[in-house]
Design a protein around this motif. Structure first.
Motif, short mmCIF file in Angstrom:
data_model
loop_
_atom_site.label_atom_id
_atom_site.label_comp_id
_atom_site.label_asym_id
_atom_site.label_seq_id
_atom_site.Cartn_x
_atom_site.Cartn_y
_atom_site.Cartn_z
N ALA A 25 -2.46 3.84 -3.42
CA ALA A 25 -2.15 2.90 -4.49
C ALA A 25 -1.84 1.52 -3.91
CB ALA A 25 -0.95 3.40 -5.28
N HIS B 2 1.44 -4.05 -7.49
CA HIS B 2 1.38 -5.49 -7.79
C HIS B 2 2.77 -6.05 -8.02
CE1 HIS B 2 -2.86 -4.73 -8.25
NE2 HIS B 2 -2.55 -3.71 -9.01
N PRO C 189 2.10 -0.37 -15.13
CA PRO C 189 1.21 -1.53 -14.97
C PRO C 189 1.23 -2.14 -13.57
CG PRO C 189 3.10 -2.07 -16.35
CD PRO C 189 3.15 -0.60 -16.12
N ARG C 190 2.23 -1.80 -12.77
CA ARG C 190 2.29 -2.36 -11.40
C ARG C 190 1.35 -1.64 -10.44
NH1 ARG C 190 8.63 -1.50 -10.61
NH2 ARG C 190 8.08 0.29 -11.88
N VAL C 191 0.75 -0.51 -10.88
CA VAL C 191 0.05 0.38 -9.95
C VAL C 191 -1.45 0.40 -10.19
CG1 VAL C 191 -0.13 2.77 -9.14
CG2 VAL C 191 2.09 1.87 -9.90
N THR C 192 -2.24 0.23 -9.12
CA THR C 192 -3.68 0.53 -9.14
C THR C 192 -3.91 1.61 -8.09
OG1 THR C 192 -4.15 -1.78 -9.67
CG2 THR C 192 -6.00 -0.44 -8.91
N ALA C 193 -4.49 2.74 -8.51
CA ALA C 193 -4.52 3.89 -7.59
C ALA C 193 -5.80 4.70 -7.70
CB ALA C 193 -3.32 4.80 -7.87
N THR C 194 -6.07 5.46 -6.65
CA THR C 194 -7.10 6.48 -6.69
C THR C 194 -6.62 7.68 -5.87
OG1 THR C 194 -9.48 6.93 -6.45
CG2 THR C 194 -8.43 5.73 -4.67
N ALA D 7 1.61 6.91 -11.98
CA ALA D 7 0.65 5.97 -11.37
C ALA D 7 -0.36 5.49 -12.41
CB ALA D 7 -0.05 6.63 -10.19
N ALA D 8 -0.71 6.37 -13.34
CA ALA D 8 -1.71 6.01 -14.36
C ALA D 8 -1.12 5.05 -15.40
CB ALA D 8 -2.21 7.28 -15.05
N SER D 9 0.17 5.15 -15.65
CA SER D 9 0.74 4.40 -16.77
C SER D 9 1.52 3.15 -16.36
CB SER D 9 1.66 5.31 -17.58
OG SER D 9 2.71 5.77 -16.75
N THR E 242 0.86 -1.19 0.00
CA THR E 242 0.00 0.00 0.00
C THR E 242 0.89 1.24 0.00
OG1 THR E 242 -1.59 -1.17 1.39
CG2 THR E 242 -1.80 1.23 1.30
#
Ligand code: SAH
Ligand code: MG
Length: 216
Positions: free
Chosen positions: A213, A216, A192-197, A188-190, A157
């Motif tokens: 975020a 992965h 691929p290891r990151v899922t974020a808000t 963070a948007a680009s 996290t």
């Protein structure tokens, strides 16, 4: 609106947030030392604490210690064998933080590394972290996030503070702080290891926000 935001934050503080004497004492010590009151708010500190607990974090990395207010909240989420490393460039801040951490009873779990975060991060080749809180010089936010990506365990996290700043994130991309924050959003948007808000916040620290975020 700010009076209302403050009143609601005070209501939260008086009910579920549970800021104790050691945390209040840390803020008082910071003020007495002339440090800026740019710590997270009590409810944001509690959020960091909860995120660490939800993640089951054993190793936490913080970038930007100040007087250790956010550090205390996160360190208290660690189990006994857990460790927190906090990076701080200003030796005076680190010294005040060290005293605040001892008073809060988490001194044995926290190591403050004094020096430019960029250099401390570059020296961390072997260490890995399952939570990180990025809250130092905003111009470097994307660089710190990139470094944190390489130091993360799967499912880590990452929280990035102050990503709204009264809406300034939308204007003046020529200012270095905003450029740094926007570069973080782009990364963070680009990546691929990151899922974020990102979530906007109002309260005792005005209108700001934080990004969260999972790596992965
Ligand atoms: N996380 C703290 C607030 C941190 S304020 C809290 O919420 O309680 C930001 C801190 O980052 C300041 O103490 C500042 O000295 C530190 N800082 C600024 N530039 C830095 C750098 N290049 N490397 C490390 N720390 C830095
Ligand atoms: Mg902050």
């Amino acid at each position: 609106m700010t009076e209302l935001w403050n009143a609601v934050d005070r209501y939260f503080a008086s009910t579920i947030v549970d800021e104790d004497e050691a945390l209040r004492g840390a803020l008082a010590a910071n003020a007495a030392a002339g440090m800026p009151a740019i710590d997270v708010s009590p409810s944001q500190g509690k959020l960091l604490h909860l995120l660490a607990r939800i993640r089951g974090a054993m190793r936490i990395l913080e970038i930007g210690t100040l007087g250790g207010y956010s550090t205390i909240w996160m360190a208290r989420a660690l189990p006994e064998r857990g460790r927190l490393v906090s990076l701080e460039v200003d030796p005076k801040h680190a010294e005040i933080a060290r005293a605040n951490l001892e008073r809060a009873g988490v001194g044995d779990r926290v190591e403050i590394r004094v020096g430019p975060a960029r250099e401390s991060l570059a020296a961390m080749t072997e260490e890995r972290f399952d939570m990180a809180f990025i809250d130092a010089d905003k111009a470097s936010t994307a660089d710190y996030f990139a470094a944190v990506l390489d130091l993360s365990t799967p499912g880590a996290t990452v929280v990035v503070d102050n990503v709204v700043r009264d809406g300034a994130i939308l204007d003046d991309p020529d200012a270095s702080d905003i450029r740094g924050l926007r570069a973080f959003f782009d990364l963070a948007a680009s990546d691929p290891r990151v899922t974020a808000t990102a979530i906007q916040t109002v309260g005792t620290k005005g209108h700001d926000g934080l990004a969260i975020a999972v790596i992965h």
